[in-house]
Structures are given as C-alpha cells and as structure tokens.
Design an enzyme around this catalytic site. Structure first.
Site, mmCIF file in Angstrom:
data_model
loop_
_atom_site.group_PDB
_atom_site.id
_atom_site.type_symbol
_atom_site.label_atom_id
_atom_site.label_comp_id
_atom_site.label_asym_id
_atom_site.label_seq_id
_atom_site.Cartn_x
_atom_site.Cartn_y
_atom_site.Cartn_z
ATOM 1 C CB SER A 180 -0.939 0.012 1.211
ATOM 2 O OG SER A 180 -0.204 -0.058 2.421
ATOM 3 C CG HIS A 208 -3.853 -1.165 -1.995
ATOM 4 N ND1 HIS A 208 -4.401 0.096 -1.960
ATOM 5 C CD2 HIS A 208 -3.600 -1.507 -0.705
ATOM 6 C CE1 HIS A 208 -4.460 0.507 -0.706
ATOM 7 N NE2 HIS A 208 -3.996 -0.442 0.082
ATOM 8 C CE LYS A 240 -7.749 -0.029 0.864
ATOM 9 N NZ LYS A 240 -8.185 -0.565 2.170
#
Length: 386
Positions: A180, A208, A240
């Site tokens: 991240s 992610h 996300k």
C-alpha cells in the site's frame, strides 16, 4: 505520578516537533478528482477510489434501493439476525469473481486479517510476514499467539531460511498482493513455491490489486496467473477499487466454515448494512463490464511516470495506481504537501511509523476519473516545488 493529560500532551508536542503530527481534513462532498476539503475545492491525488466508483450514480442508486428494502442498520451479527439476502448474494458474486468456492464478508479489511490469522493459528504455530505488510496483517500475526517472524521485503530466500529454522504444527506465510505504501507487487510465484516446499499455507491480502490488476480486474493473482492451490487464502477489500466499504475472505468450503465458527472479528460484531452489500454488488458488476476504467488507469499511470521521469523526480518502482514520490525527511514531505495545497492540489504526506524512518513520501494515487490534463497539472506543480 504524572497526570494522564500532562503525559499525553508532552508526547503530542514531541510528535509536532518531529513533523509527525497527523491532522484530519474535513471533506464536504463525495470522492472524485476534485474534492471539497475544509471548504476548499482541491484537485485530489490521494484517494484509493482507483476505478472512480465511489460516487457512481448506479452504485448510489443501488445503495438507496438497499436501504429502502433492508433499512439502515443490520441490527445484529451475521450469526444472529444480521445476515441478509443482500449479504449472501454479494458473497456468492465475490466468490465467482475471484474463482473460489466460497467467500465470507467482514466489516473491514482490518477485521478480516486479524480474524483469519487468529482463527487458524495458535501457540504451536508459526506466522511469517513480509516486513512491509499492512498494519492489519502485522497486528493479526502479533495477536495470534503463534510465533511471529518477518522476512525481508519480497525476499523468498529469506522466507525459506525462516521456514527451515525449526518444526511447527502449522505455518502461515502472509503478504500483501500490492504493497500500500510502495505500490510494488509481491513476488507471489516465488513465495508460493517456497511455501509449497515447506508444507505451509500462503495468505494474500489483495486490497490494492483487486479490481485494478488482471484482464478482468480479478487482482494480483489473475495478473500473475496463480491459482487457489498456490494461494489458498485470499483477502479482498471493498473500499478501494470497488468504491464501497468492507472486506471478504475467499477460499475453500472448509476455510470459510472454519472462519464462521472461529473468527472472533466475524462472530462478535454487527453485520455491515445491507445497503452497502447492494451497492457493492452494483460496483462489482461495473468493474467487470467497464474494462475501459482499467485501461484508462494504465494510460494515466504510464503518462504520469513518463512525465515524472523527465522532471527527474524520484518515484518508486510501481506500475500500480500507487505512485509514491520518495522525499526522505518527514519535514520535507510535510512542506511539499503544504506547498501543493497552496496550488490547489491535495496529497497527504506519509511519514513514520507508517513507513520506515528516512522514507517519508507523497503517496500519489491515480484514478480512472482523472484526466490527462489534471495529471499534467500535478506534474507542473511538482516541477515548480521540487
């Protein structure tokens, strides 16, 4: 004894002196390329809304329909009366999306990571984690009661040495799919080989990567062409690229049933609102049907990196939407962030302990809703400041 107030104030003042103090910004509107922060319209480059779905009209409509059907609160934990048809439909859709037999919803990624590790391991076991793993993974390992070790970032040979050190009942290797703060991709093929050779299990948090990587947006495992046998435990988050909230664990039937029976962060918490599940199901469908979002994101990443290289900026090695600009000192990172703010650009500085000492940075993130002109505006501003 020093009073609590005096002791805490002294600690806070020390943080300020070290340029490590964190301030909350108040936003007055939805996520998007432009964001209203503290009553100012700013061009933002620090959101995790990678596909631009957090304020998509279809997703908003699905959320409203879910609230109309199920109400606002779920009322109880999943194992009491909180597990609705909306939750169940989303779990089935997520499992199908990542090509796994089952998926299980958790309220947050943090709760998913802590819940899984603690449900699977005990005092006779070993958990090994990448040194740059997300805090939730690190905490999950520490809380589990198992022996906890960390290997050098992305180093499968270092992992191998730890696995060979002694005999344990169960061995779990844990890594982010996309890191991240650095934006790089874990060497999962090499890690899975080492794990298989030493009779261990591999768990990947693809917070992610999900929605962003792979031809179909199925994440890091699709991008690296890895299967369930190589990575039996997959974590995905919904806040996300999917633009909503929550997380899930995907895997075999026995894994999911074990978590339902033993994961304390699943059992002992109220289920997330059903409206979030209906909204997520809509965003998941958009993720699959609108591949142009990933294609546009790839173009913007390449465009930004090319421009940054021409300016001589020190980017980290990342081909994901996370494009960290390495600065070094916390004070300098804070200064650059404040200078960008004066030019109408919002990027929060990332400082220790989130990243190691001496590696403070601007964590620049791109989304499918940004334009080429907006990326150029960012590059022009960086050129004037750095």
């Amino acid at each position: 004894m020093t009073s609590l107030n005096v002791a805490l104030k002294a600690d806070l003042e020390q943080r300020k002196a070290q340029s490590l103090y964190r301030y909350r910004k108040i936003t007055q509107g939805p996520q998007g390329p432009f964001i209203q922060v503290d009553n100012k319209k700013l061009l933002g480059f620090c959101s995790n809304d990678y596909l631009g779905l957090a304020n998509h009209p279809t997703v908003r409509t699905a959320f409203i329909q879910g609230a109309n059907q199920y109400g606002v609160g779920s009322g109880a934990a999943h194992l009491v009366t909180g597990h609705t048809q909306a939750h169940h439909d989303l779990e089935e859709a997520l499992a199908k999306f990542v090509n796994r037999p089952r998926a299980l919803l958790f309220s947050t990624g943090y709760m998913a990571n802590i819940g899984v590790i603690n449900a699977l391991l005990g005092r006779q076991d070993l958990v090994i984690e990448d040194r740059l793993n997300h805090a939730s993974l690190i905490d999950g390992g520490r809380f589990s009661g198992a022996e906890f070790k960390r290997y050098l970032h992305g180093d499968d040979s270092a992992l191998k040495k730890i696995l060979e050190s002694r005999i344990y009942q169960r061995k779990l290797v844990v890594t982010d799919g996309v890191f991240s703060m650095d934006g790089d991709i874990a060497p999962l093929a090499a890690l899975s080989t080492v794990v298989e050779q030493h009779d261990a299990w591999l768990m990947v948090d693809d917070a992610h990567g999900l929605g962003v990587l792979g031809d179909q947006g199925r994440g890091t495992l699709e991008y690296l062409k890895l299967n369930e046998a190589q990575v039996p435990i997959l974590i995905g988050t919904l806040g996300k690229a999917l633009g909503t909230f929550g997380a899930f664990v995907a895997g075999e039937e026995a894994l999911i049933e074990t978590l339902i029976q033993q994961a304390r962060t699943y059992i002992y918490t109220t289920a997330p609102p059903s409206a979030v599940a209906t909204a997520t199901l809509a965003s998941l469908q958009l993720t699959q049907s609108e591949s142009w979002r990933r294609e546009r994101l790839i173009f913007l990443i390449q465009h930004f990196r090319k421009g940054a290289t021409q300016l001589g900026l020190k980017l980290m090695d990342s081909m994901t939407p996370i494009q960290p600009l390495l600065v070094g000192s916390s004070e300098k990172a804070l200064q650059i962030s404040q200078s960008l703010l004066k030019q109408g650009i919002f990027i929060t500085p990332i400082r220790p302990p989130t990243v190691p000492q001496g590696t403070a940075r601007l964590r620049i993130t791109l989304t499918a809703n940004h334009t080429e002109e907006q990326v150029n505006q960012l590059l022009d501003s960086l050129a004037r400041i750095i």
